[in-house]
Design a protein around this motif. Structure first.
Motif, PDB file in Angstrom:
ATOM      1  N   ALA A 137       0.846  -1.205   0.000  1.00 36.91           N
ATOM      2  CA  ALA A 137       0.000   0.000   0.000  1.00 36.91           C
ATOM      3  C   ALA A 137       0.879   1.252   0.000  1.00 36.91           C
ATOM      4  N   THR A 138       0.440   2.247  -0.753  1.00 37.15           N
ATOM      5  CA  THR A 138       1.135   3.522  -0.833  1.00 37.15           C
ATOM      6  C   THR A 138       0.335   4.584  -0.095  1.00 37.15           C
ATOM      7  N   CYS A 139       1.039   5.420   0.648  1.00 36.96           N
ATOM      8  CA  CYS A 139       0.389   6.551   1.310  1.00 36.96           C
ATOM      9  C   CYS A 139       0.138   7.615   0.253  1.00 36.96           C
ATOM     10  N   VAL A 140      -1.125   7.891  -0.027  1.00 39.52           N
ATOM     11  CA  VAL A 140      -1.516   8.848  -1.057  1.00 39.52           C
ATOM     12  C   VAL A 140      -1.590  10.265  -0.482  1.00 39.52           C
ATOM     13  N   GLY A 141      -1.953  10.368   0.793  1.00 37.04           N
ATOM     14  CA  GLY A 141      -2.046  11.668   1.440  1.00 37.04           C
ATOM     15  C   GLY A 141      -2.338  11.520   2.911  1.00 37.04           C
TER      16      GLY A 141
END
Length: 195
Positions: A137-141
């Motif tokens: 998972a990527t931190c988008v904001g």
């Protein structure tokens, strides 16, 4: 396994239980806190399955935008995700509440919290493109706020499933809140394009 020392309201806990094991639920009072009374009547209830919003598997699904969700709480939602997951940081250390959102169009969205039931709560609002405990998972904001409810505008991609984590840091580690998601106002979109 779990506890809730709620001195001002109704304590609530969420925990995983295993089949075949006997568990004991202890309800106790502190006489000093309730006028010297050691015994007091109470009601207790149990629900099987995770309540909505406690994990990614039971996330509160946002069907479309705009949408407002009122009267929610992280209290009793548990500590399923922590500061080593998702966007990380201290504000991922309280009890967490999870939303799931898959936009139908790529556009800017304004996500915001309001109406905290505890004015001293320090809030974190995190958006990831997978469950926070998914290592891919990527931190988008993300945005945090001390003694205030935060809001963030983000461009989200159509067809991508996002998980929005509402969390708190320090004391108190939980609070009630309202959540709102809406397309960004034109002024925000114009500012993003200029910047």
């Amino acid at each position: 396994i779990n506890e809730d020392d709620d001195f001002d309201g109704e304590p609530s806990v969420t925990t995983d239980l295993q089949a075949g094991i006997t568990y004991y639920i202890i309800v106790s009072t502190d006489a000093a806190l309730i006028g010297g009374i050691q015994c007091t009547p109470f009601d207790i209830s149990m629900t099987q399955g995770c309540p909505t919003g406690t994990t990614c598997a039971s996330a509160n699904v946002i069907a479309s935008s705009p949408a407002t969700f009122s009267g929610l709480t992280t209290c009793g939602a548990g500590y399923d995700y922590d500061d080593t997951e998702g966007c990380g940081g201290n504000y991922m250390t309280g009890e967490d509440y999870i939303f799931e959102f898959t936009p139908s169009a790529t556009e800017c969205f304004l996500l915001s919290l309001s109406n905290a039931t505890d004015a001293t709560a320090d809030w974190g609002l995190f958006v990831t493109d997978g469950c926070p405990d998914d290592p891919t998972a990527t931190c988008v904001g993300q945005i945090t706020a001390d003694n205030n409810t935060p809001g963030i505008d983000l461009t989200l991609t159509a067809g991508t499933t996002y998980y929005i984590t509402v969390d708190t840091w320090s004391t108190p580690d939980c609070s009630g809140f309202d959540f709102n998601i809406a397309p960004c106002p034109a002024s925000v979109i114009e500012q993003d394009c200029i910047g």
